[in-house]
Design a protein around this motif. Sequence first.
Motif, short mmCIF file in Angstrom:
data_model
loop_
_atom_site.label_atom_id
_atom_site.label_comp_id
_atom_site.label_asym_id
_atom_site.label_seq_id
_atom_site.Cartn_x
_atom_site.Cartn_y
_atom_site.Cartn_z
N ALA A 311 0.83 -1.21 0.00
CA ALA A 311 0.00 0.00 0.00
C ALA A 311 0.86 1.26 0.00
O ALA A 311 0.57 2.23 -0.71
CB ALA A 311 -0.92 -0.01 1.22
N ARG A 312 1.94 1.25 0.77
CA ARG A 312 2.84 2.40 0.79
C ARG A 312 3.50 2.60 -0.58
O ARG A 312 3.69 3.74 -1.04
CB ARG A 312 3.92 2.19 1.86
CG ARG A 312 3.38 2.27 3.27
CD ARG A 312 3.14 3.73 3.66
NE ARG A 312 2.61 3.84 5.00
CZ ARG A 312 3.36 3.83 6.09
NH1 ARG A 312 4.67 3.69 6.00
NH2 ARG A 312 2.80 3.96 7.28
N LYS A 313 3.86 1.51 -1.23
CA LYS A 313 4.47 1.62 -2.56
C LYS A 313 3.48 2.21 -3.56
O LYS A 313 3.86 3.02 -4.43
CB LYS A 313 4.93 0.24 -3.04
CG LYS A 313 6.05 -0.37 -2.20
CD LYS A 313 7.32 0.43 -2.32
CE LYS A 313 8.48 -0.24 -1.59
NZ LYS A 313 9.75 0.52 -1.72
N VAL A 314 2.20 1.82 -3.46
CA VAL A 314 1.18 2.36 -4.36
C VAL A 314 0.98 3.85 -4.10
O VAL A 314 0.80 4.64 -5.03
CB VAL A 314 -0.14 1.58 -4.19
CG1 VAL A 314 -1.26 2.22 -5.00
CG2 VAL A 314 0.04 0.13 -4.64
N GLU A 315 1.01 4.24 -2.82
CA GLU A 315 0.92 5.67 -2.51
C GLU A 315 2.10 6.44 -3.11
O GLU A 315 1.95 7.57 -3.60
CB GLU A 315 0.88 5.87 -1.00
CG GLU A 315 -0.39 5.38 -0.34
CD GLU A 315 -0.30 5.42 1.18
OE1 GLU A 315 0.67 6.01 1.70
OE2 GLU A 315 -1.19 4.87 1.84
N GLY A 316 3.28 5.81 -3.08
CA GLY A 316 4.44 6.45 -3.70
C GLY A 316 4.27 6.58 -5.21
O GLY A 316 4.72 7.57 -5.81
N MET A 317 3.61 5.61 -5.84
CA MET A 317 3.33 5.71 -7.28
C MET A 317 2.43 6.91 -7.58
O MET A 317 2.64 7.63 -8.56
CB MET A 317 2.62 4.43 -7.76
CG MET A 317 3.51 3.21 -7.86
SD MET A 317 2.55 1.75 -8.32
CE MET A 317 1.86 2.28 -9.90
N ARG A 318 1.45 7.13 -6.72
CA ARG A 318 0.56 8.27 -6.92
C ARG A 318 1.35 9.59 -6.87
O ARG A 318 1.16 10.47 -7.70
CB ARG A 318 -0.52 8.27 -5.84
CG ARG A 318 -1.45 9.48 -5.86
CD ARG A 318 -2.54 9.32 -4.81
NE ARG A 318 -3.35 10.52 -4.72
CZ ARG A 318 -3.18 11.48 -3.83
NH1 ARG A 318 -2.20 11.38 -2.95
NH2 ARG A 318 -3.96 12.54 -3.81
N GLY A 319 2.26 9.69 -5.90
CA GLY A 319 3.08 10.90 -5.82
C GLY A 319 3.96 11.07 -7.04
O GLY A 319 4.13 12.19 -7.54
N ALA A 320 4.52 9.97 -7.56
CA ALA A 320 5.38 10.04 -8.74
C ALA A 320 4.58 10.49 -9.97
O ALA A 320 5.07 11.28 -10.79
CB ALA A 320 6.03 8.69 -9.00
N ILE A 321 3.35 10.00 -10.12
CA ILE A 321 2.52 10.39 -11.27
C ILE A 321 2.14 11.86 -11.17
O ILE A 321 2.11 12.58 -12.18
CB ILE A 321 1.26 9.49 -11.34
CG1 ILE A 321 1.68 8.08 -11.75
CG2 ILE A 321 0.24 10.04 -12.31
CD1 ILE A 321 0.56 7.08 -11.74
#
Length: 414
Positions: A311-321
Amino acid sequence: MPRFAYTGYGAQGAQQGELEAPNASAAADALQAQGIVPTRIEPVAAAGASTEVGSAWMEGLQRWLRRGIDPVDLLLFARQLHTLLKAGVPILRALAGLTESATSQRLRETLQAVRLSLESGVELSRSFAQHPSVFDSFFVAMVRVGEMTGRLDEIFLRLYHHMSFEQFMRQQVKSALRYPMFVVIAMVVAIGVINVLVIPAFAGVFKNLGAELPLATRILLATSNFTLQYGWAIVAAAVAAFLVFRQWVATEAGRLAFDRFKLRLPIAGPIVLKAQLARLSRSLALALRSGVSIEQALVVVAQTCDNLHIARKVEGMRGAIERGESLLRAAIQAQVFTPVVLQMIAVGEETGAVDDLMQEVADLYSNDVEYELKTLGQQIEPILIVFLGVLVLILALGVFLPIWDLGRASLRGR
């Protein structure tokens, strides 16, 4: 004015804190105004208010004693609500009918509370969010998506399929672990009986031999003596360790470490990862097909992950996008996706069909997980057989070697 503790997602990712509001609905409105999507809102007990704490404790005890909501009841609720909404029945009338027909007392009370909340002007998603023990964050997030896109009937149908898949996976896991758990419990019981009853019966015989006992026998006698003298301490230490472990896993740091550890387990780790990727891909496809932007879809996906590390990795993906990265580059940087998923994301971005390809990934890994769960018992069985063989060998050597030596000595004496 009462205070409420909340957790949610905002522009900076996961957030938590407290705020003052007249009620939970007003607290949700205040958080929405700040750009925070709440996933949990709970009242905070005032310090020194022993009566309120006592009543809250009694309320919690009553809720625990009441029969919970069966997943099948929630499945039927989502399917029936889809059918009623598709037929053009207003949401209030649909909820009234489903409240009357609900077989679960707790579900009936929950739906009645949701209906009253709707009648007071609260949105459907917020009404569901006030009952987090019944409707999880993913359910609430998808209902919110349906409200935004005006396709609530489709959302409830997709939620029905999603919950059906989740229930099927839980049944598969239980089925796969039933035999290994039975064997492990039987082994523990057998070891306890041998240590407490069998070995002490042979101890007097071994003592009368007058000869030096074999190493295996000395180990069995020492283990049996320790169990008889400190058995209560072993049980107390096991219970204390279990309670401490549960308390540690309940913390954010503990859950993050434990979820990361689960992905590294030899046999179960790959199955857990594939199951999480299947759930993540299915949720992402569902959100994108509902007309949600990729950033908001990733917020929904992060809420569906049982594994906090992913879940934390997916949140990081959102920030990168949000910083301008492509979905593929964000997924590569997350370092939790398999090459198959990355290839599917790459093709999906090129063709503009990310939702369809994510659904393909979900189906692919769902089938893989189903097959691996069916064969999980066969994978664990050799390990259990080896462990049982070693245990039987130690017991046989420890018990029968001294008797064998005694018989051989008596034969020589003749």
